[in-house]
Enzyme design. Structure first.
Site, PDB file in Angstrom:
ATOM      1  CE1 TYR A  21      -3.425  -2.640   0.090  1.00  0.00           C
ATOM      2  CE2 TYR A  21      -3.756  -2.215   2.391  1.00  0.00           C
ATOM      3  CZ  TYR A  21      -4.073  -2.712   1.077  1.00  0.00           C
ATOM      4  OH  TYR A  21      -5.068  -3.726   1.014  1.00  0.00           O
ATOM      5  CE  LYS A  58       0.669 -17.616  -2.812  1.00  0.00           C
ATOM      6  NZ  LYS A  58      -0.350 -18.733  -2.599  1.00  0.00           N
ATOM      7  CG  ASP A  71      -2.687 -19.789  -0.790  1.00  0.00           C
ATOM      8  OD1 ASP A  71      -2.288 -20.013   0.014  1.00  0.00           O
ATOM      9  OD2 ASP A  71      -2.448 -20.322  -1.767  1.00  0.00           O
ATOM     10  CG  ASP A  98      -7.330  -3.981   3.953  1.00  0.00           C
ATOM     11  OD1 ASP A  98      -8.599  -4.068   4.510  1.00  0.00           O
ATOM     12  OD2 ASP A  98      -7.266  -3.265   2.833  1.00  0.00           O
ATOM     13  CG  ASP A 143     -12.451  -6.007   5.355  1.00  0.00           C
ATOM     14  OD1 ASP A 143     -12.554  -5.546   6.405  1.00  0.00           O
ATOM     15  OD2 ASP A 143     -12.229  -5.392   4.173  1.00  0.00           O
TER      16      ASP A 143
END
Length: 367
Positions: free
Chosen positions: A146, A198, A230, A254, A258
């Protein structure tokens, strides 16, 4: 004890939910003999409209002088991109990213708690989640993709070969400090940490794993493991109760927080705390500005009110006060009060204001 709190109502439903949170603060102040000085400032779309900047300098300075910051929500209607052609490239969401950076708030705590009273609102089978759940997601907040360099390249001969890049950057120091925060939190919980990455693809994730091994040596009582993002996304819906503390990068945190929010029945139930190396913290609900329901008195204020409880706990060291707020929320839910997002048959449907008032009443009356 007197504390100065900057409130940033922001956009959409932000002002409505902040109003209920401020009411809760006043009740806590009266009950426990504290003084809370409230200073309202601007951020987001409302700041762009009035100051031509999503985060005015005055807001930054006021926040730096405060004991804590309470934020409502930032962002306009995603279907109406009003700021696409802003001459500086500013947009409402940049104000939120910038205030976290300006205050050096590098760790974002997002608890995902399923209350027994809301088990029917959980989309997962009871055999999977039971009637309760308590996960703490610790998200790195001021680095990663980000905040990395972003660029566009145009191929003049064939536009189909034009491309864009987003750089993901993490230093050892940034990784170490967020891991330390997460491990320290785990020591006060069930001493179980999962670091999500990852590492089979990303070099930054490989570095995360190396630093995790180093940090873990200082916490011999913590059981820790690594999990690809994942797989973590899948495990959250097939076996969420295996998790205690999840520590992860900015983007992964993030997304996963959620996802976890929906297991609790509604994202309107999830508070968050953004912390740094001092007691100054930024507290906000995990949900967005929801401009489609702004002004309708149907938004759920509980996430914002629970963010006030986190403020009491982490910035003010007011544990009794934090528990008083959390107990009031539990009692209101046990009595059947529900806003639209968590409503089920047989419960009492209430609006934003009535929910806030009910929680305040329980704070006043409960010993």
């Amino acid at each position: 004890m007197t504390k100065r709190i900057v409130i940033l109502p922001g956009d959409g439903i932000g002002p409505e939910i902040i109003m209920q949170a401020v009411m809760v603060l006043h009740e806590i102040g009266d009950k426990f003999d504290h003084g809370f000085i409230i200073d309202e400032q601007m951020i987001g779309e409302v700041a762009l409209e009035t100051e031509n900047c999503s985060l005015p300098d005055k807001t930054i300075e006021k926040c730096k002088q405060a004991d804590a910051v309470l934020l409502g929500a930032v962002g306009g209607d995603p279907n109406i991109n009003r700021w696409a052609d802003h001459p500086t490239g500013d947009r409402p969401e940049k104000g939120l990213l910038k205030i976290r950076k300006e205050l050096n708030l590098f760790s974002n705590l997002r608890p995902a708690i399923l209350y027994p009273e809301l088990s029917q609102a959980c989309p997962l089978k009871e055999s999977i989640v039971g009637d309760s759940m308590d996960i703490m997601i610790v998200r790195e907040l001021t680095s990663g993709i980000y905040f990395g360099k972003k660029s566009r390249f145009t191929d003049e001969e064939n536009d189909e070969y034009s491309y864009a890049t987003d750089e993901m950057f993490y230093s050892k120091q940034e990784i170490r400090r967020i891991l330390k925060t997460g491990f320290e939190i785990a020591m006060k919980r069930n001493k179980n940490v999962v670091v999500v990455d990852k590492a089979n693809v990303l070099e930054t994730s490989k570095l995360w794993r190396e630093i995790t091994t180093e940090v873990a040596k200082d916490f011999p009582n913590i059981k820790y493991s690594h999990m690809y993002v994942d797989n973590a996304a899948m495990q959250l819906v097939v076996n969420p109760k295996q998790f205690d503390v999840i520590i992860t990068t900015n983007m992964f945190g993030d997304i996963l927080s959620d996802e976890a929010s929906m297991i609790t029945g509604s994202i309107g139930m999830l508070p968050s705390a953004s912390l740094g190396e001092t007691k100054l913290g930024l507290y906000e609900p995990s949900h967005g500005s929801a401009p489609d329901i702004a002004g309708e008195d149907i938004a759920n204020p509980i996430a914002t009110i629970l963010s006030v409880a986190m403020m009491c706990r982490y910035s003010f060291d007011m544990e009794k006060e934090a528990q008083a707020i959390e107990t009031a929320v539990k009692n209101v839910l046990a009595e059947g009060y529900r806003t639209k997002d968590i409503f089920t048959e047989g419960c009492k449907l209430v609006g934003t204001t009535e929910m806030g008032e009910a929680i305040c009443e329980r704070i006043i009356n409960n010993e």
